[in-house]
Design an enzyme around this catalytic site. Structure first.
Site, PDB file in Angstrom:
ATOM      1  N   ASP A  13      37.868 -14.222   8.859  1.00 13.90           N
ATOM      2  CA  ASP A  13      37.822 -14.763   7.646  1.00 13.90           C
ATOM      3  C   ASP A  13      38.248 -14.867   6.854  1.00 13.90           C
ATOM      4  O   ASP A  13      39.805 -15.535   7.791  1.00 13.90           O
ATOM      5  CB  ASP A  13      37.058 -12.840   7.699  1.00 13.90           C
ATOM      6  CG  ASP A  13      37.567 -12.316   6.158  1.00 13.90           C
ATOM      7  OD1 ASP A  13      36.074 -13.121   5.401  1.00 13.90           O
ATOM      8  OD2 ASP A  13      37.890 -11.850   5.930  1.00 13.90           O
ATOM      9  N   ALA A  15      39.792 -13.649   3.055  1.00 14.52           N
ATOM     10  CA  ALA A  15      40.934 -12.312   1.927  1.00 14.52           C
ATOM     11  C   ALA A  15      40.867 -11.258   3.518  1.00 14.52           C
ATOM     12  O   ALA A  15      39.891 -11.289   3.381  1.00 14.52           O
ATOM     13  CB  ALA A  15      40.189 -11.794   1.198  1.00 14.52           C
ATOM     14  N   ALA A  46      34.018  -0.559  -5.891  1.00 18.02           N
ATOM     15  CA  ALA A  46      34.282  -2.612  -5.971  1.00 18.02           C
ATOM     16  C   ALA A  46      34.299  -3.043  -4.303  1.00 18.02           C
ATOM     17  O   ALA A  46      33.857  -3.988  -3.575  1.00 18.02           O
ATOM     18  CB  ALA A  46      35.255  -3.044  -6.868  1.00 18.02           C
ATOM     19  N   MET A  50      32.306  -5.367   0.633  1.00 13.90           N
ATOM     20  CA  MET A  50      32.991  -6.159   0.286  1.00 13.90           C
ATOM     21  C   MET A  50      32.528  -7.348   1.552  1.00 13.90           C
ATOM     22  O   MET A  50      32.813  -6.734   2.807  1.00 13.90           O
ATOM     23  CB  MET A  50      34.736  -5.292   0.667  1.00 13.90           C
ATOM     24  CG  MET A  50      35.050  -6.643   0.352  1.00 13.90           C
ATOM     25  SD  MET A  50      35.474  -7.856  -1.164  1.00 13.90           S
ATOM     26  CE  MET A  50      36.699  -6.344  -2.779  1.00 13.90           C
ATOM     27  N   LYS A  54      28.569 -12.381  -2.919  1.00 12.27           N
ATOM     28  CA  LYS A  54      29.036 -11.727  -3.308  1.00 12.27           C
ATOM     29  C   LYS A  54      28.069 -11.758  -4.575  1.00 12.27           C
ATOM     30  O   LYS A  54      27.940 -10.611  -5.468  1.00 12.27           O
ATOM     31  CB  LYS A  54      30.013 -12.932  -4.463  1.00 12.27           C
ATOM     32  CG  LYS A  54      31.355 -13.211  -4.049  1.00 12.27           C
ATOM     33  CD  LYS A  54      32.341 -12.128  -3.256  1.00 12.27           C
ATOM     34  CE  LYS A  54      33.083 -11.842  -2.536  1.00 12.27           C
ATOM     35  NZ  LYS A  54      33.507 -11.528  -1.519  1.00 12.27           N
ATOM     36  N   HIS A  57      26.803  -8.485  -2.729  1.00 13.89           N
ATOM     37  CA  HIS A  57      28.411  -7.749  -3.373  1.00 13.89           C
ATOM     38  C   HIS A  57      27.593  -6.957  -4.601  1.00 13.89           C
ATOM     39  O   HIS A  57      27.316  -5.909  -4.699  1.00 13.89           O
ATOM     40  CB  HIS A  57      29.065  -8.003  -3.483  1.00 13.89           C
ATOM     41  CG  HIS A  57      30.284  -7.290  -3.406  1.00 13.89           C
ATOM     42  ND1 HIS A  57      31.454  -7.438  -2.344  1.00 13.89           N
ATOM     43  CD2 HIS A  57      30.806  -6.085  -4.376  1.00 13.89           C
ATOM     44  CE1 HIS A  57      32.692  -6.189  -3.167  1.00 13.89           C
ATOM     45  NE2 HIS A  57      31.713  -5.419  -3.765  1.00 13.89           N
ATOM     46  N   ARG A 161      26.827 -12.463   5.138  1.00 12.36           N
ATOM     47  CA  ARG A 161      26.930 -10.948   5.864  1.00 12.36           C
ATOM     48  C   ARG A 161      25.765 -10.280   5.433  1.00 12.36           C
ATOM     49  O   ARG A 161      25.544 -10.162   4.321  1.00 12.36           O
ATOM     50  CB  ARG A 161      28.254 -11.451   5.876  1.00 12.36           C
ATOM     51  CG  ARG A 161      28.774 -12.491   6.594  1.00 12.36           C
ATOM     52  CD  ARG A 161      30.145 -11.901   6.148  1.00 12.36           C
ATOM     53  NE  ARG A 161      31.257 -12.420   6.354  1.00 12.36           N
ATOM     54  CZ  ARG A 161      33.162 -12.423   5.774  1.00 12.36           C
ATOM     55  NH1 ARG A 161      33.181 -12.385   4.815  1.00 12.36           N
ATOM     56  NH2 ARG A 161      33.780 -14.009   6.702  1.00 12.36           N
ATOM     57  N   ASP A 187      38.304  -8.308   8.513  1.00 15.17           N
ATOM     58  CA  ASP A 187      38.242  -6.664   8.197  1.00 15.17           C
ATOM     59  C   ASP A 187      37.375  -5.993   7.229  1.00 15.17           C
ATOM     60  O   ASP A 187      38.027  -4.797   6.407  1.00 15.17           O
ATOM     61  CB  ASP A 187      39.340  -6.706   7.332  1.00 15.17           C
ATOM     62  CG  ASP A 187      39.473  -8.267   5.496  1.00 15.17           C
ATOM     63  OD1 ASP A 187      39.321  -7.184   4.416  1.00 15.17           O
ATOM     64  OD2 ASP A 187      38.940  -9.255   5.879  1.00 15.17           O
TER      65      ASP A 187
END
Length: 273
Positions: A13, A15, A46, A50, A54, A57, A161, A187
């Site tokens: 990944d 970030a 938020a 993650m 997006k 999300h 994902r 992460d």
């Protein structure tokens, strides 16, 4: 035919895993985007989804009970697809701008990449970031020495994902198979999910990433007891999501790779725990 008992590649990944300690760039952009529409969301709101694409999300955040109630109170109607479109249009440029301020590598990341390459492992990446966001971030990383062979972005394929499509696309483009010769490092829980769905080994990252959300300086200032308190729930969640191994940060990955390599040579496969 590829050697089925030896690792061939690691797919990371971005970030929270390789750079942007605490995955702070997207978190801030989500908060600002919703605030621009007069709806306040929490940092926990938020961060919750993650790792997903997006748009997905934004959908998940907007459908959270408290956020959905605030949206309906503000606009007199339920949160819907048109709202997702509008929020995404506001979010993407905010995230593009924020990655410029959160492009520092996680301590030990470049050293780990060098060690993996020295072992003959190839490096790829998937991300929940869109292509326009990565077009801003990738040159910043490349200038400092990090250039994966391929980065597959949210929106490049029909599904992001936790589907396996980005992983499979990366492996196909790299010409690498079978899946159990690949390690996914992430992460986020959706990122671990994509590795599990793709059939690869998965390594979850806790303290440097989204689940703890602290900068490197903030984390370093904590006593070990507090780091342990933060690590425990993140580690449990990673294992529950299917991670084969969980580590604090990418700096700890070489040891995890040794363990996976030994397991693979012993005939074990991902998920054998």
């Amino acid at each position: 035919m590829s050697d089925q008992s030896a690792l061939q590649a690691v797919i990371f990944d971005w970030a929270g895993t390789i750079l942007d300690h605490g995955s702070r760039a997207p978190m801030g952009a989500f908060v600002k985007a919703f605030a621009a529409f007069g709806v306040n969301i929490s940092i926990a709101d938020a961060r919750g989804p993650m790792g997903m694409a997006k748009r997905d999300h934004i959908r998940m955040v907007g459908q959270a009970p408290a956020v959905a109630a605030s949206w309906e109170q503000k606009y007199g109607r339920p949160f819907g697809e048109a709202d997702i479109d509008a929020l995404f249009a506001a979010f993407e440029p905010l995230n593009v701008a924020s990655v410029r301020d959160h492009a520092d590598f996680i301590p030990g990341a470049l050293e780990t990449i060098a060690q993996l390459k020295a072992r003959g492992l190839r490096i790829g990446a998937t991300t929940g970031y869109t292509r326009p966001i990565m077009e801003e971030l990738m040159p910043l990383a490349a200038a400092r020495g990090y250039t994966p062979e391929i980065t597959v972005c949210a929106g490049d394929l029909a599904a992001g994902r936790p589907s396996p499509l980005m992983m499979w696309h990366a492996m196909a483009q790299m010409g690498i198979w079978p899946a159990h010769t690949v390690v996914k490092v992430d992460d986020t829980l959706p990122g671990i999910g994509e590795g599990v769905a793709a059939g690869t080994w998965t390594v979850g990252v806790t303290l440097s990433g989204n689940m703890v959300g602290l900068s490197a300086e903030e984390l370093a200032a904590l006593p070990e007891a507090e780091r342990s308190r933060l690590r425990a729930p993140a580690e449990a969640a990673m294992y529950a999501a299917g991670a084969d191994i969980v580590i604090d940060s990418v700096a700890d990955l070489p040891g995890a790779i040794e363990r996976i390599s030994a397991s693979l040579k012993a005939g074990k496969r991902p998920g054998y725990r």
